[in-house]
Scaffold this motif. Structure first.
Motif, PDB file in Angstrom:
ATOM      1  N   LEU A  24       0.843  -1.204   0.000  1.00 35.05           N
ATOM      2  CA  LEU A  24       0.000   0.000   0.000  1.00 35.05           C
ATOM      3  C   LEU A  24       0.873   1.247   0.000  1.00 35.05           C
ATOM      4  CD1 LEU A  24      -2.844   1.170   0.146  1.00 35.05           C
ATOM      5  CD2 LEU A  24      -2.684   1.097   2.616  1.00 35.05           C
ATOM      6  N   TYR A  25       1.980   1.177   0.756  1.00 34.35           N
ATOM      7  CA  TYR A  25       2.869   2.322   0.858  1.00 34.35           C
ATOM      8  C   TYR A  25       3.385   2.698  -0.526  1.00 34.35           C
ATOM      9  CZ  TYR A  25       6.679   5.257   2.514  1.00 34.35           C
ATOM     10  OH  TYR A  25       7.534   6.310   2.730  1.00 34.35           O
ATOM     11  N   GLY A  26       3.853   1.685  -1.242  1.00 34.55           N
ATOM     12  CA  GLY A  26       4.364   1.932  -2.595  1.00 34.55           C
ATOM     13  C   GLY A  26       3.294   2.536  -3.490  1.00 34.55           C
ATOM     14  N   GLN A  27       2.084   1.981  -3.354  1.00 31.22           N
ATOM     15  CA  GLN A  27       0.990   2.488  -4.187  1.00 31.22           C
ATOM     16  C   GLN A  27       0.685   3.943  -3.875  1.00 31.22           C
ATOM     17  OE1 GLN A  27      -2.172  -0.220  -3.367  1.00 31.22           O
ATOM     18  NE2 GLN A  27      -1.392  -1.779  -4.732  1.00 31.22           N
ATOM     19  N   LEU A  28       0.649   4.282  -2.570  1.00 28.63           N
ATOM     20  CA  LEU A  28       0.334   5.656  -2.177  1.00 28.63           C
ATOM     21  C   LEU A  28       1.403   6.606  -2.695  1.00 28.63           C
ATOM     22  CD1 LEU A  28      -0.945   5.177   1.476  1.00 28.63           C
ATOM     23  CD2 LEU A  28      -2.229   6.097  -0.433  1.00 28.63           C
ATOM     24  N   GLY A  58     -10.407   8.142  -2.925  1.00 27.26           N
ATOM     25  CA  GLY A  58     -10.643   6.884  -2.215  1.00 27.26           C
ATOM     26  C   GLY A  58      -9.389   6.261  -1.633  1.00 27.26           C
ATOM     27  N   TRP A  59      -8.233   6.877  -1.866  1.00 19.29           N
ATOM     28  CA  TRP A  59      -7.001   6.295  -1.332  1.00 19.29           C
ATOM     29  C   TRP A  59      -6.899   6.472   0.181  1.00 19.29           C
ATOM     30  CZ3 TRP A  59      -3.849   2.887  -3.380  1.00 19.29           C
ATOM     31  CH2 TRP A  59      -3.911   2.711  -4.777  1.00 19.29           C
ATOM     32  N   GLU A  60      -7.494   7.555   0.672  1.00 22.86           N
ATOM     33  CA  GLU A  60      -7.487   7.746   2.124  1.00 22.86           C
ATOM     34  C   GLU A  60      -8.259   6.627   2.782  1.00 22.86           C
ATOM     35  OE1 GLU A  60      -8.115  11.622   4.755  1.00 22.86           O
ATOM     36  OE2 GLU A  60      -9.990  10.567   4.313  1.00 22.86           O
ATOM     37  N   LYS A  61      -9.354   6.247   2.138  1.00 25.51           N
ATOM     38  CA  LYS A  61     -10.180   5.154   2.653  1.00 25.51           C
ATOM     39  C   LYS A  61      -9.359   3.875   2.731  1.00 25.51           C
ATOM     40  CE  LYS A  61     -14.044   5.199   4.422  1.00 25.51           C
ATOM     41  NZ  LYS A  61     -15.155   5.844   3.976  1.00 25.51           N
ATOM     42  N   LYS A  62      -8.588   3.622   1.701  1.00 19.23           N
ATOM     43  CA  LYS A  62      -7.781   2.405   1.677  1.00 19.23           C
ATOM     44  C   LYS A  62      -6.774   2.421   2.818  1.00 19.23           C
ATOM     45  CE  LYS A  62      -8.053   0.906  -3.105  1.00 19.23           C
ATOM     46  NZ  LYS A  62      -8.357   1.906  -4.073  1.00 19.23           N
ATOM     47  N   LEU A 265     -11.641  -7.945   6.165  1.00 18.95           N
ATOM     48  CA  LEU A 265     -10.312  -8.534   6.301  1.00 18.95           C
ATOM     49  C   LEU A 265      -9.277  -7.750   5.505  1.00 18.95           C
ATOM     50  CD1 LEU A 265     -11.400 -12.259   5.970  1.00 18.95           C
ATOM     51  CD2 LEU A 265     -10.664 -11.105   8.052  1.00 18.95           C
ATOM     52  N   ASN A 266      -9.762  -6.711   4.831  1.00 13.70           N
ATOM     53  CA  ASN A 266      -8.895  -5.856   4.015  1.00 13.70           C
ATOM     54  C   ASN A 266      -8.166  -6.657   2.943  1.00 13.70           C
ATOM     55  OD1 ASN A 266      -8.112  -3.250   3.425  1.00 13.70           O
ATOM     56  ND2 ASN A 266      -6.181  -3.449   4.517  1.00 13.70           N
ATOM     57  N   ILE A 267      -8.920  -7.477   2.252  1.00 14.12           N
ATOM     58  CA  ILE A 267      -8.354  -8.269   1.164  1.00 14.12           C
ATOM     59  C   ILE A 267      -8.849  -7.703  -0.156  1.00 14.12           C
ATOM     60  CG2 ILE A 267      -8.276 -10.539   0.087  1.00 14.12           C
ATOM     61  CD1 ILE A 267      -7.205 -10.944   2.707  1.00 14.12           C
ATOM     62  N   SER A 268      -7.920  -7.330  -1.013  1.00 15.15           N
ATOM     63  CA  SER A 268      -8.323  -6.954  -2.364  1.00 15.15           C
ATOM     64  C   SER A 268      -7.399  -7.732  -3.281  1.00 15.15           C
ATOM     65  CB  SER A 268      -8.165  -5.462  -2.566  1.00 15.15           C
ATOM     66  OG  SER A 268      -6.822  -5.118  -2.333  1.00 15.15           O
ATOM     67  N   SER A 269      -7.956  -8.296  -4.334  1.00 14.01           N
ATOM     68  CA  SER A 269      -7.086  -9.128  -5.157  1.00 14.01           C
ATOM     69  C   SER A 269      -6.245  -8.301  -6.102  1.00 14.01           C
ATOM     70  CB  SER A 269      -7.942 -10.135  -5.936  1.00 14.01           C
ATOM     71  OG  SER A 269      -8.035 -11.317  -5.212  1.00 14.01           O
ATOM     72  N   GLN A 270      -5.081  -7.935  -5.644  1.00 14.54           N
ATOM     73  CA  GLN A 270      -4.156  -7.193  -6.497  1.00 14.54           C
ATOM     74  C   GLN A 270      -3.367  -8.178  -7.346  1.00 14.54           C
ATOM     75  OE1 GLN A 270      -4.012  -3.892  -6.399  1.00 14.54           O
ATOM     76  NE2 GLN A 270      -5.553  -3.846  -4.796  1.00 14.54           N
ATOM     77  N   PRO A 271      -2.820  -7.726  -8.471  1.00 13.81           N
ATOM     78  CA  PRO A 271      -2.007  -8.640  -9.295  1.00 13.81           C
ATOM     79  C   PRO A 271      -0.882  -9.292  -8.496  1.00 13.81           C
ATOM     80  CG  PRO A 271      -2.383  -6.595 -10.461  1.00 13.81           C
ATOM     81  CD  PRO A 271      -2.984  -6.414  -9.109  1.00 13.81           C
ATOM     82  N   GLU A 272      -0.293  -8.527  -7.548  1.00 16.87           N
ATOM     83  CA  GLU A 272       0.817  -9.130  -6.817  1.00 16.87           C
ATOM     84  C   GLU A 272       0.333 -10.256  -5.897  1.00 16.87           C
ATOM     85  OE1 GLU A 272       0.568  -5.706  -6.784  1.00 16.87           O
ATOM     86  OE2 GLU A 272       0.323  -4.984  -4.734  1.00 16.87           O
TER      87      GLU A 272
END
Lengths: 526, 423
Positions: A24-28, A58-62, A265-272
């Motif tokens: 998430l840090y990298g994404q932000l 919506g990034w703050e939400k994440k 559970l804060n799961i989102s299916s990212q490519p990684e």
């Protein structure tokens, strides 16, 4: 006031530390850089503008969800000087007990290994690798000969260990009094009573009772249902973990459950994430572990014979085999009283540089382990998503059901809570069962260790697990176990043996969880 | 008070006999005076055949309609449905509406089917249109998956081509009749396995049509993973869901018997696909059952001494469209697992409660309208009298609170009222 502030800054520091290592840090960071292109971002008010941008996009939400997730999982530090073992388990005697239990399990595993002359791990020859890759989606058929394998332990073995647990600093004297605990668990842990259970948990400030009463008339219930669905859809649209957790305390509509659980559970299916799963799959293909056979055996003994879950047999292999190889699971041992078993490369016993965790994720499966995954197959049919959800459920909740600790959601506390509820609110029943040699815990233990999976009908089980997620606690398992006994009290009062009591409580598949809990919590308290 | 009901059966199954005995009914032989006869399909042929001229009296009930084969023989079912569709088309009913490709919008629920050897040339024409398709050959008169095989090449059914060229009159009486249907090679898979739905439908009268659906239907799963690969066309464990076939497979499990309840299916579909598409699917399933019954209603001998409990086999494809595969007049009463036995026992129990009111000596002149309390696990699927009598409202409610769903919506769009959908 000062203490609170310094506690808070400690927590914040910890969470920041943790999140800095996450994707998430990298994404932000990337998002922040990209946002510089946008016209509304001005150099003079850079910080505020970027913050505003994050809020709108919506990034703050994440970020909020990620912080919330950390708070839910990691225990708050009690004291900055507390050693790491205290985070795992503050009580010494519990740590010791867990340590010796682990030694026993490992010994059992090693002796099976030696008996069958099977290595703990071996690299698969290329031909075998190809074959497994072809069979990946149907590992259930054509399985190897498992007759010589036995599960490393079963819940009842674990129960015996818990029964013998004693606090050496605690002497309760020999004289029996009304305070004497009649059950099997004899350790002094604090457990809640019904009024406390009905009060809100510490985190939320609103006075939301643990179980709400349902509307009484049918037409009202339909209105309530539609409204409930509407609110659920709104919560999902907002993508707010905390709101979802609050919402799900009232249970989830069937169609929204999969998404809600993923949000909480804060799961989102990212490519990684998908890539990570594929990597684990490759590990499975390349190396064969002894625990794989244990997993096979377990699935064949439990889920394959289950009316609800037999269909998903192949998914269970795909999830559990990858799970054993997932070293990210080792992180949870920071707050788990258990420790991963260590093994040494052949010939290098005792040399730390040649120590490996075995299995790689540090979790040795026991009889019934696959039942933690089975119900999830009703919600997720994509292997990588199913895997992520299961892993998160395990490191948040399930691990507590088979390690010895003083945590309020740990199995020891749950057992004590169950026995205390029964003794306090159904003393006659408890006494009667004890007299005929049918200690209630002997029957209910297996339900709680498996979080009722395989005992309740699936739709009811999912409603139960909704509450586990909603209240971030496993205490409801103990309450439900007591409620089941209360429900069958009349029949149980007439039995005269443990076997007969088991028979009365053998089939829970017709029970409805919410009415049962409501009757117990609201009608039993005088 | 009237005497006890006298029953006969030529199907020795415990789920039947236990039900008769628990009602205190008396067993007799078929030569004596009986009130209730649970017959096999062979016996019903004899009872109603022209030669024997059997006449049933008012206090006698049997469990089959005389010409049930109009619905339960694969070739006749398809014939009747095709006829029904053409009739609706002729009278300009909106139900018979077609799309741009000429496919029926609401009545396309049977896979393309031809009779062999009679329609052989028509079949070849269709086959040539999509030569890579797979077709399934089924003998008209057999059950339990016997004699079924898959083909993907014309050469595999050469002998039916020869038969069609000779004089049809002679050869058809000697060669067994087959139907050939387009094989649904994209079935909905769960856990990678193919399954079909078995639903029980009780019909107490065809004119007016009154039918009930048993809520506890089940899914039958194949033990082997599904693959449309041509190399596995011969592997019946992959393709045929009949328990009679599956139970000989290596992986057959005697505890669950490869069966799932329909409520499990619903839970799974709602959880993974959402509520709307799941409700639509189940609405469509109900729809096709009712349409199939309406199709044969005009040709059915609506003998008042009869009722029938059918076993409907339905397959769902991966676009969540249900297909009617066949209807069984004599659904298996054998129990493969403990749960199965309980289910079939309750099925017969509820069936008897509706067909033989109060468990008393029947009078076939009764209005065949049982009170709601005796339905048990049945729910009213369609009641023609109710639908015509009090309009759409009553009918909606009689469908157990389910909405008419997309069907009504679409038809309302074409300008007709909801009432006509169910006429």
């Amino acid at each position: 006031m000062l203490q609170e502030e310094s506690d808070l800054s400690l927590i914040i520091a910890q969470i920041v530390q943790k999140l800095k290592g996450s994707s998430l840090y990298g994404q932000l960071e990337r998002q922040a850089w990209a946002s510089l292109q946008r016209p509304e971002i001005k150099l003079e008010s850079l910080k505020e503008d970027i913050k505003e941008f994050f809020k709108i996009s919506g990034w703050e939400k994440k970020l909020q969800n990620a912080v919330y997730s950390e708070l839910s999982v990691f225990p708050l530090p009690s004291h900055p000087a507390a050693p790491p073992e205290h985070l795992k388990e503050p009580l010494v005697y519990m740590r010791k007990a867990q340590g010796s239990w682990e030694k026993r399990i490992l010994k059992s595993l090693n002796s099976m290994c030696t008996e069958l002359s099977i290595p703990l791990a071996r690299k698969r020859p290329v031909g075998e690798q190809k074959e497994l890759l072809n069979k990946w989606n149907e590992m259930g058929t054509d399985e190897p000969d498992l007759s010589l394998f036995r599960p490393v332990y079963a819940p009842k073995d674990f129960l015996e260990v818990l029964i013998n647990l004693r606090n050496p600093n605690y002497e309760n004297g020999d004289s029996l009094s009304f305070r004497t605990h009649l059950g099997l668990i004899q350790v002094p842990l604090k457990v809640k009573d019904i009024p406390e259970l009905l009060r809100c948990d510490e985190q939320s400030s609103a006075n939301v009772p643990m179980i709400t009463l349902p509307p009484s008339t049918k037409s009202f219930s339909e209105l309530f249902e539609n409204e409930h669905v509407r609110i659920g859809q709104k919560v999902l649209a907002e993508q707010d973990s905390a709101a979802a957790q609050q919402y799900i305390r009232q249970g989830s509509p069937t169609a929204l459950r999969a998404e809600l659980w993923a949000l909480i559970l804060n799961i989102s299916s990212q490519p990684e994430d998908i890539l990570y799963y594929e990597q684990l799959k490759t590990n499975v293909i390349q190396h064969d572990l002894l625990v794989d056979s244990l997993i096979y055996k377990d699935v064949k003994l439990t889920a394959s014979n289950d009316d609800y879950y037999f269909v998903f047999e192949d998914y269970l292999y795909q999830v559990l085999l990858c799970f054993s190889r997932d070293t990210s699971v080792l992180d949870h041992f920071a707050y788990n009283s258990a420790s991963p078993p260590k093994s040494y490369i052949r010939g290098k016993l005792g040399l730390e540089e040649y120590a490996v965790f075995y299995p790689p994720n540090g979790v040795i499966p026991f009889h019934g382990f696959s039942m933690y995954v089975a119900p999830l197959c009703f919600l997720y049919h994509e292997p990588s998503k199913l895997y992520q959800i299961f892993r998160e459920m395990y490191v948040r909740f399930f691990f507590r059901l088979h390690s010895i600790s003083s945590h309020p959601s740990g199995i020891v506390s749950l057992c004590l809570l169950f026995e205390t509820l029964l003794q306090t609110y159904l003393p006659q029943l408890f006494y009667h069962l004890r007299e005929i040699g049918a200690q209630p815990l002997r029957i209910s233990f297996k339900w709680m260790v498996r979080a009722f999976s395989g005992y309740l009908a699936t739709d009811q089980l999912l409603l139960l697990w909704d509450r586990i997620l909603g209240y971030n606690s496993l205490e409801i398992l103990a309450v439900l176990a007591a409620a089941v006994f209360a429900f069958r009290a009349v029949n149980l009062m007439e039995v005269t043996s443990l076997a007969a009591a088991e028979a009365v409580l053998a089939d829970l598949s017709t029970l409805k969880v919410m009415p049962l809990l409501q009757i117990f919590l609201f009608a039993t308290v005088t | 008070m009237a005497g006890k009901v006298k029953w006969v059966t030529d199907i020795e199954k415990s789920v039947l006999i236990n039900n008769f005995e628990k009602r205190g009914w008396v067993q007799v032989t078929e030569n004596e005076d009986w009130n209730f006869y649970w017959m096999s399909v062979q016996t019903i042929r004899n009872v109603f055949s022209v030669e024997t001229g059997y006449r049933l009296s008012d206090d006698q009930i049997v469990n089959h309609f005389p010409n049930h084969y109009e619905l339960t023989r694969k070739d006749l079912m398809v014939k009747n449905i095709k006829r029904y569709r053409k009739e609706l088309e002729k009278e300009g009913s909106p139900l018979a509406e077609k799309d741009e490709n000429g496919k029926y919008l609401y009545l396309d629920f049977v896979p393309v089917t031809y009779m062999l050897p009679a329609d052989y040339n028509l079949f070849v024409e269709e086959f040539r249109k999509s030569p890579s398709s797979t077709w399934i050959m089924k003998p008209c008169g057999k059950a339990q998956g016997k004699g079924i095989f898959l083909i993907n090449k014309l050469s595999q059914i050469k002998k039916w081509s020869r038969d069609s060229k000779t004089s049809s009159f002679v050869s058809q009486s000697t060669k067994e009749a087959y139907v050939i249907s387009l094989y649904i090679n994209n079935p909905l898979l769960i856990g990678g396995r193919k399954f079909d739905l078995r639903l029980y439908v009780l019909v107490s009268t065809y004119r007016p049509l009154r039918c009930y659906m048993y809520k506890l239907g089940f899914c039958r799963f194949c033990t082997v993973k599904y693959t449309p690969s041509t190399s596995e066309l011969d592997n019946m464990f992959v393709h045929l869901t009949n328990v009679a076939i599956q139970k000989h497979g290596e992986d057959y499990n005697h505890i669950h018997g490869g069966k799932w309840t329909v409520s499990n299916l619903r839970l799974y579909l709602e959880s993974t696909r959402g509520r709307e598409v799941t409700s639509k699917l189940f609405d469509e399933v109900h729809w096709i059952i009712v349409q199939s019954l309406k199709a044969v209603a005009p040709v059915m001998n609506n003998d008042k001494h009869c009722f029938e409990c059918y076993g409907y086999d339905i397959i769902i494809d991966d676009k969540l469209k249900p297909w009617l595969i066949e209807v069984n007049a004599s659904p298996s009463l054998t129990s493969s697992t403990a749960n199965d036995r309980i289910l079939k026992y309750n099925l017969i129990n509820d069936t008897l409660n509706i067909a033989v009111p109060n468990g008393e000596i029947p009078d076939c002149k009764w209005n065949k309208s049982p009170p709601k309390e005796v339905l048990g696990n049945y729910e009213i699927l369609y009641d023609e009298e109710l639908a015509q009598g009090e309009g759409a409202d009553r009918e909606l409610r009689s469908r157990s609170g389910q909405s008419l769903g997309p069907r009504a919506g679409r038809l309302r769009d074409t300008g007709r009222t909801v009432l006509t959908t169910w006429k």
